[in-house]
Motif scaffolding. Structure first.
Motif, short mmCIF file in Angstrom:
data_model
loop_
_atom_site.label_atom_id
_atom_site.label_comp_id
_atom_site.label_asym_id
_atom_site.label_seq_id
_atom_site.Cartn_x
_atom_site.Cartn_y
_atom_site.Cartn_z
N SER A 9 0.72 -1.28 0.04
CA SER A 9 -0.07 -0.07 0.05
C SER A 9 0.85 1.27 -0.10
O SER A 9 0.41 2.35 -0.45
CB SER A 9 -0.81 -0.07 1.18
N LYS A 47 -0.83 3.67 -2.90
CA LYS A 47 -1.57 4.89 -2.57
C LYS A 47 -0.66 5.95 -3.47
O LYS A 47 -1.42 7.05 -3.23
CB LYS A 47 -1.21 4.93 -1.21
N ASP A 106 -8.65 1.07 0.69
CA ASP A 106 -7.73 1.95 1.57
C ASP A 106 -6.19 1.75 0.79
O ASP A 106 -5.37 2.76 1.55
CB ASP A 106 -7.78 1.20 2.90
#
Ligand code: NAP
Length: 294
Positions: free
Chosen positions: A199, A203, A221
């Motif tokens: 991530s 991101k 997320d």
């Protein structure tokens, strides 16, 4: 959020090729030919091969299937490849992978005439791609490039994060996008199973390309607002409500991630249908080059 419709785009490309093939036939009396070599009885390979042949026929190309017993020797297979290397009726040669274990895939791919390497798997085709020379681009990543182009998604200066580094998707798409040319010129990060925390990278992605083969690996997320999602993964998961008892999903949790994305490819119907369209594109390119006609 806009859906990137690979099924529709693939149909458009195939229609464009059909028109070109008709014109070239009028001009030269010849049509592009693709021979597909299938060794053994792998059911998934048979499905892929059938859809490739169907596409060829619909477009007006000449198509031939060489269906060989799994026991064929490497030597015999190499001889057959060489026969098609020299057959003027066929401009593209496709050896469906995987091959049985007793056959060296690398040797077979390297035996394909570079001018007929419509799958773009020959090491010389891959090398040319890396250094930005004109070559056959392997079909799935080439299909992704075409989707980005046709949906007018800016890549120049954008951060593309590719998850997966396979030779058929991850590495070639990263190499295509990093080229200093129109429709590319991106800043590219490639992630793989050794990434400690995926991530951290995902991101940061303006464009996220997932080519892993893990259902729903990429969750909401893990991406930023406005991200462009290209989901290459094809995964079977149990689905009692379906007749077959399963359904196909991508590497991305579509329902949740789509809320944050600006563009997203569905699975099925996203990247998948583009592969055949680009195989047809490559076969037409091989024909034009070999016959010296446009
Ligand atoms: P592959 O050869 O199995 O490669 C998978 C890649 O994902 C590897 O580089 C692997 O890392 C990486 N990976 C695995 N787990 C990971 C994790 N938890 N985090 C980050 N990276 C991870 O697969 P492939 O052939 O590229 O195919 C990928 C998916 O795309 C499959 O679902 C396949 O069915 C699909 N596909 C679709 C099309 C199409 O639509 N036409 C064509 C080709 C493939 P390592 O290198 O470290 O092992």
């Amino acid at each position: 959020m806009q859906i990137i419709d690979g099924k529709k785009t693939s149909a458009e490309i195939r229609e464009e090729i059909k028109v070109k093939v008709e014109k070239l036939k009028e001009k030269s009396g010849k049509v592009p030919g693709l021979v597909t070599i299938l060794v053994g009885e792998d059911p998934a390979s048979q499905v892929y091969v059938n859809s490739k042949i169907k596409a060829c026929v619909e477009i007006g190309m000449h198509s031939k299937l060489e269906k060989l017993d799994a026991s064929i020797s490497e030597e015999e297979l190499l001889r057959l490849v060489n026969q098609y290397n020299n057959d003027p009726l066929f401009h593209g040669i496709l050896v469906q992978l995987p091959l049985p274990k007793h056959i060296d895939e690398d040797k077979v791919i390297e035996a394909i005439n570079l001018n007929k390497d419509v799958d773009g798997f020959h090491p010389s085709s891959v090398g040319k791609l890396v250094i930005g020379k004109d070559t056959f681009k392997s079909c799935t990543p080439f299909g992704i490039m075409e989707l980005l182009k046709r949906y007018k998604i800016e890549t120049k200066g954008k951060h593309v994060v590719v998850v997966g580094r396979s030779n058929i998707v991850g590495k070639p798409i990263a190499n295509m996008l990093v080229q200093k040319e129109e429709g590319a010129n991106a800043v590219v990060t490639v992630c793989h199973s050794a990434a400690p925390d995926l991530s951290i990278f995902t991101k940061q992605a303006d464009i996220l390309i997932a080519a892993v083969g893990r259902a729903h690996l990429i969750t909401k997320d893990m991406v930023k607002d406005g991200v462009v999602i290209i989901d290459v993964g094809i995964n079977r998961i149990d689905a009692r409500e379906k007749k077959k008892g399963y359904k196909l999903v991508g590497d991305v949790d579509f329902d949740n991630v789509s809320e944050k994305s600006s563009f997203i490819t569905p699975v099925p119907g996203g990247v998948g249908p583009m592969t055949i369209a680009m195989l047809m594109t490559n076969t037409l390119k091989a024909f034009s080059k070999l016959e010296n006609i446009n």
